[in-house]
Scaffold this motif. Structure first.
Motif, PDB file in Angstrom:
ATOM      1  N   VAL A  19       6.833  -4.589   5.823  1.00  0.00           N
ATOM      2  CA  VAL A  19       5.699  -5.492   6.009  1.00  0.00           C
ATOM      3  C   VAL A  19       4.398  -4.789   5.626  1.00  0.00           C
ATOM      4  CG1 VAL A  19       4.399  -6.855   7.715  1.00  0.00           C
ATOM      5  CG2 VAL A  19       6.898  -6.750   7.839  1.00  0.00           C
ATOM      6  N   ILE A  20       3.575  -5.489   4.837  1.00  0.00           N
ATOM      7  CA  ILE A  20       2.236  -4.988   4.490  1.00  0.00           C
ATOM      8  C   ILE A  20       1.280  -5.401   5.598  1.00  0.00           C
ATOM      9  CG2 ILE A  20       0.404  -4.990   2.765  1.00  0.00           C
ATOM     10  CD1 ILE A  20       2.457  -6.099   0.751  1.00  0.00           C
ATOM     11  N   LEU A  21       0.589  -4.430   6.174  1.00  0.00           N
ATOM     12  CA  LEU A  21      -0.401  -4.702   7.216  1.00  0.00           C
ATOM     13  C   LEU A  21      -1.806  -4.506   6.660  1.00  0.00           C
ATOM     14  CD1 LEU A  21       1.308  -2.800  10.173  1.00  0.00           C
ATOM     15  CD2 LEU A  21       1.306  -5.267   9.755  1.00  0.00           C
ATOM     16  N   PRO A  22      -2.805  -5.235   7.156  1.00  0.00           N
ATOM     17  CA  PRO A  22      -4.167  -5.107   6.645  1.00  0.00           C
ATOM     18  C   PRO A  22      -4.855  -3.836   7.132  1.00  0.00           C
ATOM     19  CG  PRO A  22      -4.133  -6.664   8.452  1.00  0.00           C
ATOM     20  CD  PRO A  22      -2.702  -6.263   8.206  1.00  0.00           C
ATOM     21  N   LEU A  23      -4.168  -2.711   6.958  1.00  0.00           N
ATOM     22  CA  LEU A  23      -4.650  -1.404   7.401  1.00  0.00           C
ATOM     23  C   LEU A  23      -4.432  -0.403   6.278  1.00  0.00           C
ATOM     24  CD1 LEU A  23      -2.913  -1.435  10.907  1.00  0.00           C
ATOM     25  CD2 LEU A  23      -5.324  -1.939  10.470  1.00  0.00           C
ATOM     26  N   SER A  24      -5.191   0.681   6.294  1.00  0.00           N
ATOM     27  CA  SER A  24      -5.062   1.692   5.251  1.00  0.00           C
ATOM     28  C   SER A  24      -3.912   2.641   5.578  1.00  0.00           C
ATOM     29  CB  SER A  24      -6.379   2.480   5.110  1.00  0.00           C
ATOM     30  OG  SER A  24      -6.292   3.399   4.051  1.00  0.00           O
ATOM     31  N   LEU A  25      -2.695   2.106   5.509  1.00  0.00           N
ATOM     32  CA  LEU A  25      -1.497   2.894   5.778  1.00  0.00           C
ATOM     33  C   LEU A  25      -0.915   3.392   4.464  1.00  0.00           C
ATOM     34  CD1 LEU A  25       0.195   0.528   8.386  1.00  0.00           C
ATOM     35  CD2 LEU A  25      -1.252   2.518   8.863  1.00  0.00           C
ATOM     36  N   ALA A  26      -0.308   4.556   4.503  1.00  0.00           N
ATOM     37  CA  ALA A  26       0.229   5.157   3.280  1.00  0.00           C
ATOM     38  C   ALA A  26       1.359   4.333   2.681  1.00  0.00           C
ATOM     39  CB  ALA A  26       0.714   6.577   3.568  1.00  0.00           C
ATOM     40  N   ARG A  27       2.056   3.567   3.496  1.00  0.00           N
ATOM     41  CA  ARG A  27       3.181   2.770   2.997  1.00  0.00           C
ATOM     42  C   ARG A  27       3.347   1.536   3.880  1.00  0.00           C
ATOM     43  NH1 ARG A  27       4.920   7.435   5.209  1.00  0.00           N
ATOM     44  NH2 ARG A  27       5.131   8.354   3.128  1.00  0.00           N
ATOM     45  N   THR A  28       4.277   0.667   3.482  1.00  0.00           N
ATOM     46  CA  THR A  28       4.576  -0.497   4.313  1.00  0.00           C
ATOM     47  C   THR A  28       5.252  -0.036   5.606  1.00  0.00           C
ATOM     48  OG1 THR A  28       6.666  -0.742   3.127  1.00  0.00           O
ATOM     49  CG2 THR A  28       4.806  -2.084   2.370  1.00  0.00           C
ATOM     50  N   TYR A  29       5.248  -0.894   6.621  1.00  0.00           N
ATOM     51  CA  TYR A  29       5.848  -0.571   7.911  1.00  0.00           C
ATOM     52  C   TYR A  29       7.071  -1.454   8.105  1.00  0.00           C
ATOM     53  CZ  TYR A  29       5.691   1.362  12.634  1.00  0.00           C
ATOM     54  OH  TYR A  29       5.969   2.061  13.789  1.00  0.00           O
ATOM     55  N   THR A  30       8.167  -0.846   8.560  1.00  0.00           N
ATOM     56  CA  THR A  30       9.444  -1.555   8.653  1.00  0.00           C
ATOM     57  C   THR A  30       9.653  -2.140  10.042  1.00  0.00           C
ATOM     58  OG1 THR A  30      10.389  -0.072   6.999  1.00  0.00           O
ATOM     59  CG2 THR A  30      11.932  -1.359   8.316  1.00  0.00           C
TER      60      THR A  30
END
Length: 824
Positions: A19-30
């Protein structure tokens, strides 16, 4: 449907979603997909998920798979959309942007989605289970909140602000929380609501023709009700629905009259959902093509047959838009979508009106000045595959499903580049990738093409189509260079207007024509200083001087927006007579009133066009001849087509030519030639007066002759010899921190790491010309390297690893690293 965060699925057959979150994360979160959602979910759908302890977000599903991650997964809590909100191609575009521009998918999501589609976790307040109805210990504000909660089980913070009639409610909430009177509950809310209007229609008792004739007997004693019934019957024959307010306005009847007819069971009220998207009622013919336009159209088609984008190099007023229109009509007739990109939507109202006059409601306008509800409706209309769009770079993110044509007008314009925040993309380049992705035809157009596009044409990547004559055979404007040191017959010298420009302005206004003056700096004066000790009033957040705005009598920072009153005396030495230096549009406007007191003058810059409709009203006044002189910044150089403009004046060409940027000459040439094109656009030849100290500057010589070919060849040789873009790829690395020593230490360390692999391709670290911005101290580095895909990947990989390493270095974890691919 909602599930708690503790409900997890760990069986062998578990399905997972990245899942793509509207945050500056290095990758998607599962996340784990609960059994009841299996089969419902697809890529591009929004889902509600929990991230961190109490925060809920609307994420976008990027990928479904069966591979269990190496951490305990949380479940998806609910499904927001029944159908995907984004297409697969959109998600692939997001992936490409994140990779190419060295940013995260969350940052692309934040830039790409309208805010009402980015669901927010809002704090919902409820009464605590331990509350005992004892209100004796509550103050007035606390009592109002608790009383409201006894009537409604839940309140948002916005509700509480409305109840208390104050913006600051956190102290009240904190006090009640501390005493366990209330407690917060996190709940997802979808802020999009359809637009509904109050309408009137015949009641079920008045549907047949006979029943409607009988209705006249019911209103025979009231002239007003009879008039309303007659008007409604006539008006409803031509309208799909009748608004309650429209019926009142057309008849002059009060709302009470219509309500009385509802009681008599003649009418009934109802809510009708309507679109917020405006469109033209009727379309018009585009007009016949000229011989030059037919030739250009043939050239564009040949480019497209070869599978190449077409670069149209057409002088101002050559009729490029008419060529675009012909191709747009063809695409729409073939049930394909069109994307027409403009550098700044607010400055191109005339082009939009022309497009909609010909294409009607088949093309819609999308930009940031629309309200959020309108943007959501356009998003859904584009997703349906039936709508074409005109807009600025943000329109690139719309969910096109059948894109057939992409037009990038004024492709050279620097406004296509997004500088902050991330993703720092160039709209022109993303548009070309989008066209390639959809297999759509692409056109770029400009009177002064960028060197990048010119080189692509020279290399055969683009096809080149030239339009060298103005439409209708109108002569190009006469351009003259006026020496800024020029004096009048009395030997007097004015710092703002040369005698040549003043004389031409007077003659132009006497002929009943209009004047446009271009000064690339807003405000009254950019420097407020002490003549005794040379102290300059600077921004508290940035290393820049504050600009004085006379109308507001305020000093303003044009970088961060900081505003303060001008000091009455010098803070350093106490001098009372502080002075102003430099010239902005406000000062030009002020000085014009002295020299031309009878002229009707207006100013077009960011300060005068902040309102949603301010710019449109200003352009309309100038268009109908209510103004004689329009003073403006770069706004006046773009998209304006006025038949009465006889004179264009450039106040200071030297400011443009001396700008510290390797593109300064190119930008100066483009700006001056573009603003010159505003003069004499109809049946008369215009005149352009350029004021400059260095009248023999090579760029001014080329502007004087309107010689684009000579300019671009000289500029290409200069940039190639110095290894600047487009002959080298460039990436800027900027480090930011609130402490100077920390950012200098981080830059030195990161520079050492990168130098081992990049050698002399790395420049810096060095302090930029503005060394502090919005309280952050800055350090820059620049990498220049040959433009190959392999080298680009290698450099980006080095930068990512260096950034990660810096983030793990003790004492430097707070340093922010900003990577800008293809800067400036």
């Amino acid at each position: 449907m909602t599930r708690t965060a503790s409900d997890d699925t760990t069986d062998r057959g578990t399905v997972y979603a990245d899942v793509i979150l509207p945050l500056s994360l290095a990758r998607t979160y599962t996340y784990a997909v609960p059994e009841e959602f299996v089969g419902q979910l697809r890529e591009g759908q929004r889902v509600e998920v929990q991230f961190s302890k109490n925060k809920h977000y609307a994420g976008i599903i990027r990928r479904m798979h069966g591979k269990q991650p190496n951490f305990k997964t949380k479940p998806i809590l609910s499904v927001i959309d029944l159908e995907p909100l984004l297409t697969i191609r959109q998600l692939e575009l997001w992936d490409w942007m994140a990779e190419y521009y060295c940013c995260t998918l969350g940052e692309v999501m934040t830039a790409g989605l309208p805010s009402h589609l980015k669901m927010a976790s809002e704090t919902i307040i409820t009464l605590g289970p331990m509350f005992s109805d004892d209100v004796t210990q509550l103050d007035e504000d606390e009592y109002l909140v608790v009383e409201a909660l006894t009537l409604q089980s839940e309140l948002s913070l916005k509700n509480i602000r409305d109840i208390l009639q104050r913006k600051t409610v956190y102290p009240v909430i904190r006090s009640l929380l501390d005493r366990h009177v209330i407690f917060p509950k996190e709940e997802m809310t979808d802020r999009y609501k359809a637009l509904e209007v109050k309408c009137v229609r015949f009641s079920p008792q008045c549907r047949t023709e006979a029943e409607r004739i009988a209705a006249f007997d019911k209103v025979s004693r009231s002239e007003k009700q009879t008039a309303v019934l007659l008007e409604f019957m006539q008006y409803s024959r031509t309208q799909p629905y009748v608004r309650r307010t429209d019926l009142s306005k057309r008849t002059g009847a009060s709302d009470a009259v219509i309500k009385a007819m509802v009681k008599k069971e003649i009418f009934e009220f109802y809510d009708r959902e309507i679109s917020r998207i405006g469109g033209e009622e009727a379309t018009a013919e585009a007009g016949e093509l000229s011989a030059q336009q037919r030739e250009a159209l043939g050239g564009v088609r040949r480019c497209h047959e070869l599978g190449k984008p077409a670069l149209i190099h057409g002088v101002t007023s050559s009729g490029k838009t008419r060529v675009y229109l012909e191709l747009m009509q063809e695409a729409i007739a073939a049930d394909q979508q069109v994307l027409y990109l403009l550098p700044e939507i607010a400055l191109t109202g005339q082009i939009i009106k022309r497009l909609q006059r010909v294409l009607g409601d088949r093309i819609m306008v999308y930009h940031s000045r629309l309200n959020n509800m309108e943007r959501v409706e356009i998003w859904k209309a584009v997703l349906s595959g039936k709508t074409s769009v005109v807009g600025p770079r943000s329109a690139l993110f719309l969910p096109f499903t059948n894109l057939g044509l992409v037009v990038v007008d004024e492709e050279h314009d620097p406004s296509f580049k997004q500088h902050d925040p991330s993703p720092r993309y160039n709209g022109r380049d993303v548009a070309m990738y989008l066209a390639h992705q959809h297999g759509a035809r692409a056109i770029l157009g400009s009177a002064t093409p960028s060197l990048e596009s010119w080189e692509n044409a020279a290399a055969g990547k683009y096809g080149l189509v030239r339009m060298t004559e103005r439409f209708g055979g109108i002569a190009p404007p006469e351009v003259v260079i006026a020496d800024s040191r020029e004096t009048d017959e009395k030997g007097m010298h004015h710092p703002f207007f040369t005698p040549t420009l003043l004389a031409e302005m007077r003659r132009t206004i006497e002929r009943g024509e209009q004047v446009i003056l271009f000064q690339n700096r807003r405000g009254f004066a950019p420097v407020y200083f002490c003549p005794t000790c040379e102290y300059t009033v600077q921004c508290v957040n940035c290393d820049v001087s504050l600009t004085y705005h006379k109308y507001q009598h305020r000093l303003r920072c044009h970088c961060c927006g900081y505003v303060t009153a001008p000091p009455e005396s010098c803070p350093a030495c106490g001098e009372l007579q502080l002075k102003l230096s430099g010239t902005g549009t406000e000062k030009i406007e002020d000085e014009l009133k002295i020299f031309l007191p009878d002229a009707r003058i207006a100013r077009m810059d960011l300060d005068t066009t902040r309102g949603k409709h301010a710019l449109g009203k200003l352009i309309e006044k100038f268009e109908v001849g209510e103004l004689d002189i329009l003073v403006g910044t770069q706004m006046v150089t773009k998209g304006l087509d006025f038949e009465r403009v006889g004179l264009v004046g450039v106040i200071s060409a030297d400011q443009l030519l001396r700008f510290p940027d390797f593109r300064a000459d190119e930008r100066a040439f483009q700006l001056m030639l573009q603003v010159a094109g505003r003069a004499g656009r109809r049946d008369r030849r215009g005149k352009v007066v350029i004021q400059a100290h260095e009248g023999n500057h090579p760029v001014l010589t080329d502007v004087l002759a309107a010689d684009y070919d000579n300019f671009i060849q000289r500029e290409a040789g200069h940039r190639s010899g110095l290894h600047f873009p487009p002959y080298r790829k460039m990436i800027r690395i900027q480090l930011r921190h609130t402490r100077r020593n920390t950012v200098e230490e981080a830059a030195k360390l990161m520079g050492t790491w990168l130098a081992h692999s990049l050698g002399d391709r790395l420049e810096g670290p060095f302090e930029p010309s503005v060394a502090r911005l919005r309280t952050y101290y800055l350090q820059d580095m620049v990498v220049r390297f040959p433009p190959s895909a392999g080298e680009m990947r290698r450099v980006k990989d080095l930068l990512r690893r260096a950034t990660d390493k810096l983030g793990q270095t003790q004492g430097l974890t707070g340093v922010r690293v900003v990577i800008d691919v293809d800067p400036y």
